[in-house]
Design a protein around this motif. Structure first.
Motif, PDB file in Angstrom:
ATOM      1  N   HIS A  98      -0.428   5.241   5.700  1.00 29.85           N
ATOM      2  CA  HIS A  98      -1.792   5.054   5.258  1.00 29.85           C
ATOM      3  C   HIS A  98      -2.579   4.023   6.000  1.00 29.85           C
ATOM      4  O   HIS A  98      -1.906   2.930   6.729  1.00 29.85           O
ATOM      5  CB  HIS A  98      -1.481   4.293   3.797  1.00 29.85           C
TER       6      HIS A  98
ATOM      7  N   ASN B  54      -7.369  -4.089  -6.090  1.00 33.05           N
ATOM      8  CA  ASN B  54      -8.430  -2.742  -5.842  1.00 33.05           C
ATOM      9  C   ASN B  54      -9.817  -3.175  -5.823  1.00 33.05           C
ATOM     10  O   ASN B  54     -10.623  -2.048  -6.040  1.00 33.05           O
ATOM     11  CB  ASN B  54      -7.947  -1.791  -7.123  1.00 33.05           C
TER      12      ASN B  54
ATOM     13  N   PRO C 209      -8.189  -6.949  -1.204  1.00 33.19           N
ATOM     14  CA  PRO C 209      -7.353  -6.223  -0.017  1.00 33.19           C
ATOM     15  C   PRO C 209      -7.632  -6.735   1.231  1.00 33.19           C
ATOM     16  O   PRO C 209      -6.549  -7.220   1.975  1.00 33.19           O
ATOM     17  CB  PRO C 209      -7.848  -4.709   0.035  1.00 33.19           C
TER      18      PRO C 209
ATOM     19  N   LYS D 146      -5.331  -1.135   3.187  1.00 33.82           N
ATOM     20  CA  LYS D 146      -6.629  -1.038   2.483  1.00 33.82           C
ATOM     21  C   LYS D 146      -7.435  -2.315   2.710  1.00 33.82           C
ATOM     22  O   LYS D 146      -6.866  -3.458   2.851  1.00 33.82           O
ATOM     23  CB  LYS D 146      -5.921  -1.148   1.026  1.00 33.82           C
TER      24      LYS D 146
ATOM     25  N   ASP E  43       0.772  -1.170  -0.094  1.00 32.35           N
ATOM     26  CA  ASP E  43       0.075  -0.066   0.046  1.00 32.35           C
ATOM     27  C   ASP E  43       0.970   1.206   0.068  1.00 32.35           C
ATOM     28  O   ASP E  43       0.434   2.131  -0.485  1.00 32.35           O
ATOM     29  CB  ASP E  43      -1.036   0.165   1.042  1.00 32.35           C
TER      30      ASP E  43
END
Length: 497
Positions: free
Chosen positions: A227, A473, A406, A230, A164
């Motif tokens: 981050h 994604n 993810p 995800k 990520d």
């Protein structure tokens, strides 16, 4: 009652339309964050080298024909371990790793993943200290198992964070840097363990590595990754808003909040559902089958390589030659494979092409190397073969991360780790030994084990022709839950009138 927006005054309304101040630049950039993960991985594999080094592992008491005995050294000498017990000690960490990897992967859906890494590293640090304080075989064996428990949290969750954090065009190179720490760490552990063991005593090697890791334990609880991982919800979503002004949900946002029967949150039910989803991914299955076959050979090489080299070529310094080749070729091959994949565009079919081609060529070079009568010809060909064989290290894990959604990445990494050890390097060493006992020919035994690499290349080659879809994604049900929780949090913080 209906939730609407609230404006305290026209002045506030005007203020709300003004441009927000620029976001303050964070100290913990993605690059610095990944550097921290690489250093942690390095320390982890330094421990692997430490436990195997002559200075720490030592040797048992020996007696000559006249009955004159020399005292043993290191762990084996102090605890009077047989070679079998010593072998068990070197692989005891695997028990904790295999048991705890899927557990940490499952818990990552309920607990902040980076905090889980902190918990795991805490266990690792305490276990390393325990190794230094051990006074018999069973005590140090148990602590080695807990070292594996601590490692499990990191192995399952670090790679998704790197995936990520890395720039799209350099994802594989960043993963390559992470996996390069494996051969580099083991090599450094040999040197570090040998030096500290000979000068301060074997226990101090464990004390020092525990102190080094303790720094990163503190960091893991104090810092916030650049981050959010995800596919996982922010655990702070439900905290009430502290701003003076709160804006209501739009009609479009309100329509996204669904009223439905909540799914079971039982950890075992969720884990079973995720495991079923993981094994429904044919790309994952093919990738891991190739990885198991590949690791079967690598495990046999790492344990029997020096002895085979001595048996075939009567190398005087087989340990140093094979160790040095593995370190240099491991670093070049790991970084080279990841760099090439970034250059050719990292799609799943391209990744399988690289896996199959590098393994096929590497197997060919290694096979021909063991046919050579001249030791120097062997070393040159084997070095080229090892570079190519190490090239898959980052790409194979790239497939594990990108062939699933993810929210399944930690489980994908954990399951891959468990399977490549249980079915790969753990059984390969004793099976190779059994084969050598029967054949009593080092060259023939090594050629047979090397030929299995061709099978790994064939399996990975099948992946080229599969309908491979990059799912990294894709939106999963868990992602929808994450979005819904955000909207519900916004709704709860909106004032009522």
């Amino acid at each position: 009652m209906t939730k609407v927006g609230l404006r305290d005054s026209p002045a506030k309304e005007t203020a709300s339309t003004t441009t927000a101040p620029p976001t303050k630049k964070r100290f913990l950039t993605p690059g610095r964050f990944v550097t921290i993960l690489c250093i942690i991985n390095l320390i982890n594999y330094v421990d692997r080298g430490v436990i195997a080094s002559n200075g720490v592992n030592g040797s048992s008491k020996t007696c000559d024909a006249k009955g004159v005995c020399s005292a043993g050294t290191g762990i084996q000498g102090e605890f009077s371990l047989s070679n079998f017990e010593d072998g068990l000690l070197s692989s005891a960490f695997m028990v904790g790793l295999l048991v705890a990897s899927p557990i940490f992967a499952g818990l990552s859906k309920r607990v902040n993943p980076f905090k889980l890494i902190g918990v795991g590293l805490t266990v690792w640090t305490i276990a390393a200290l325990g190794c230094g304080f051990s006074y018999n075989f069973w005590m140090i064996a148990v602590f080695r198992m807990f070292v594996g428990v601590g490692e499990a949290s990191f192995i399952s969750l670090a790679a998704p964070y790197i995936d990520d954090s890395a720039p799209v065009e350099r994802k594989n190179f960043w993963l390559g840097l992470f996996y390069m720490c494996i051969p580099a760490g083991v090599a450094l552990g040999y040197v570090f363990g040998g030096y500290i063991g000979n000068h301060l005593g074997w226990r101090w090697a464990f004390y020092i590595e525990a102190i080094a890791m303790a720094i990163f334990v503190v960091l893991s609880f104090c810092i916030k990754p650049p981050h959010q991982l995800k596919g996982f919800a922010d655990k702070g979503l439900k905290k009430p808003s502290t701003s003076v002004e709160t804006v209501a949900l739009t009609d479009a946002e309100a329509s996204k909040i669904k009223t439905k029967t909540p799914k079971s949150k039982n950890l075992f039910v969720v884990f079973g559902r995720d495991l079923k989803a993981l094994f429904s991914e044919k790309v994952f299955i093919v990738n891991v089958l190739g990885y198991i076959t590949y690791n079967f050979v690598i495990g046999a090489y790492s344990y029997w390589g020096p002895k085979a080299g001595f048996g075939i070529y009567q190398m005087k310094n087989a340990d140093m030659i094979f160790g040095g080749l593995t370190i240099i070729c491991g670093i070049i091959g790991t970084l080279g494979g990841s760099y090439v994949l970034d250059r050719i565009t990292a799609t799943l079919p391209n990744t399988f092409k690289l896996l199959a081609a590098s393994t096929l060529l590497g197997a060919a070079f290694c096979f021909v190397a063991f046919l050579m009568k001249n030791m120097y010809a062997f070393i040159g060909l084997f070095a080229l073969g090892e570079i190519l064989i190490f090239a898959p290290q980052a790409p194979v894990n790239y497939v594990c991360l990108h062939c699933v959604r993810p929210n399944l990445r930690p489980l994908s990494m954990a399951t891959s780790t468990v399977l490549i050890h249980i079915l790969g390097d753990v059984p390969s060493s004793p099976l190779y030994g059994k084969m050598q006992d029967r054949l009593k020919n080092w060259r023939k035994s090594t050629l047979i084990i090397t030929s299995i690499l061709f099978l790994a290349a064939i399996i990975w080659g099948l992946g080229i022709f599969m309908n491979s879809v990059d799912r990294s994604n894709e939106v999963s049900e868990d992602d929808e839950v994450v979005e819904e929780e955000k909207l519900e949090s916004k709704a709860d913080n909106s004032p009522l009138v």
